[in-house]
Design an enzyme around this catalytic site. Structure first.
Site, PDB file in Angstrom:
ATOM      1  NE  ARG A  29      67.290  82.012  -7.096  1.00 15.75           N
ATOM      2  CZ  ARG A  29      67.551  80.729  -7.490  1.00 15.75           C
ATOM      3  NH1 ARG A  29      67.674  80.141  -8.410  1.00 15.75           N
ATOM      4  NH2 ARG A  29      67.597  79.704  -6.269  1.00 15.75           N
ATOM      5  CD  GLU A  77      61.563  81.395 -11.514  1.00 16.45           C
ATOM      6  OE1 GLU A  77      61.398  80.593 -10.630  1.00 16.45           O
ATOM      7  OE2 GLU A  77      62.411  81.606 -12.223  1.00 16.45           O
ATOM      8  CG  HIS A 126      63.548  77.897 -11.533  1.00 19.69           C
ATOM      9  ND1 HIS A 126      63.574  79.030 -10.850  1.00 19.69           N
ATOM     10  CD2 HIS A 126      64.772  76.878 -11.442  1.00 19.69           C
ATOM     11  CE1 HIS A 126      64.695  79.076 -10.363  1.00 19.69           C
ATOM     12  NE2 HIS A 126      65.458  78.078 -10.600  1.00 19.69           N
TER      13      HIS A 126
END
Length: 327
Positions: free
Chosen positions: A238, A267, A286
């Protein structure tokens, strides 16, 4: 009467079919656009179940608008997007999707490590831009992986899977976790180390720990300064675990050599983010678990968790087990 379930994004058909057989579905159909907050607030008012993604913030104000809500199923391993304590106070089950993405995420982590160390993305852009004029002894030289030392911060399922891959490259593997993993020490030959020791000795530092209040900005300016100037930082966990401003300064100033990042504090990351301006950063959107098979299975597992909860069964992947009496 079927329970109503709000699904916050378009998901694989297999999961929709599982849910549709037992539930009345309200699906946000925009595949690449998160459901707007005001729309979710309206839809959740009469929902019995919520099928959400890590891009959805499920906080106390949202839960206050959902008096019928019984289950929140998160299609992700992490659940820092959900206020689990607030859900537990309302006796709402929270579930996640561990295990199924372990190997896929470990594959991506090692691929990102290799791409960063050997400057793969930078070299590909160099070639496509027509800058390759001739072979040169030190052109686009990177860092060796075979025989290097890897330090893994957080040796859970995915961290252990990354360690197994490292063994194939004859790497020495150090790890740091809140608890020692003696089984991994025996089976994989990994060595426990304090965080400072791990940072100082590792050629590659791989972040695998969950994001919690204790791990927020765990890797900051002090920690980066402990690392080797030839070290590579890889984060597929993360974004908030690494202080991005401190990382930018460390990379720009040569405190560490490079970073491979699949996650960011916010994000999607802005195209003008300072980290993206650096040639020694390999950045991905991601995609740690982004294989067709794994994402499909994640979607199915999230659906199964939701259906179990709505049927009064204890879901396989229940996060807040206290709401089920600790069963």
């Amino acid at each position: 009467m079927k329970p109503k379930v709000v699904v916050t994004r378009k998901i694989p058909d297999q999961a929709i079919e599982l849910l549709a057989a037992h539930c009345e579905l309200d699906v946000w159909e925009e595949e690449d656009v998160p459901i707007p907050r005001d729309v979710l607030e309206e839809k959740i008012r009469d929902a019995d179940g919520l099928y959400c993604l890590l891009t959805d913030t499920v906080d106390e104000p949202l839960l206050d608008r959902a008096p019928r809500l019984r289950v929140i199923s998160n299609m992700a391993v992490g659940y820092n997007n959900i206020d689990v304590e607030a859900a537990s106070r309302r006796n709402i089950m929270v579930t996640n999707t561990p295990d199924v993405l372990t190997e896929t995420t470990a594959d991506l982590t090692f691929a990102l490590l290799m791409a960063t160390a050997r400057r793969i993305v930078e070299a590909e852009r160099f070639l496509r831009a027509g800058e390759w004029r001739t072979w040169s002894p030190m052109l686009l030289t990177g860092q060796d992986i075979y025989g290097a030392t890897m330090g893994i911060v957080g040796l859970g399922r995915i961290g252990s899977a990354v360690a197994r891959r490292a063994l194939g490259f004859n790497m020495r593997v150090l790890y740091h976790s809140t608890r020692r993993n003696e089984q991994a020490e025996r089976e994989l030959g990994v060595q426990y180390a304090g965080l400072d020791e791990l940072l100082a000795q590792s050629d590659f530092v791989v972040i695998m720990t969950p994001l919690t209040p204790k791990t927020q900005n765990l890797i900051g300016a002090r920690e980066l300064a402990l690392m080797k100037p030839t070290a590579v930082l890889v984060n597929t966990a993360r974004g908030g675990i690494v202080d991005e401003r401190a990382l930018y300064e460390a990379l720009k100033g040569g405190t560490i050599w490079a970073a491979g990042l699949d996650v960011f504090e916010r994000e999607p990351v802005a195209p003008d983010h300072p980290l993206l301006s650096l040639p020694n950063v390999t950045a991905l959107p991601h995609i740690g678990s982004a294989s067709i098979r794994t994402r499909t299975r994640m979607a199915e597992l999230a659906a199964e968790n939701l259906l179990d909860g709505l049927a009064g069964r204890v879901p396989r992947c229940l996060v807040n087990r206290e709401v089920a009496g600790g069963e």
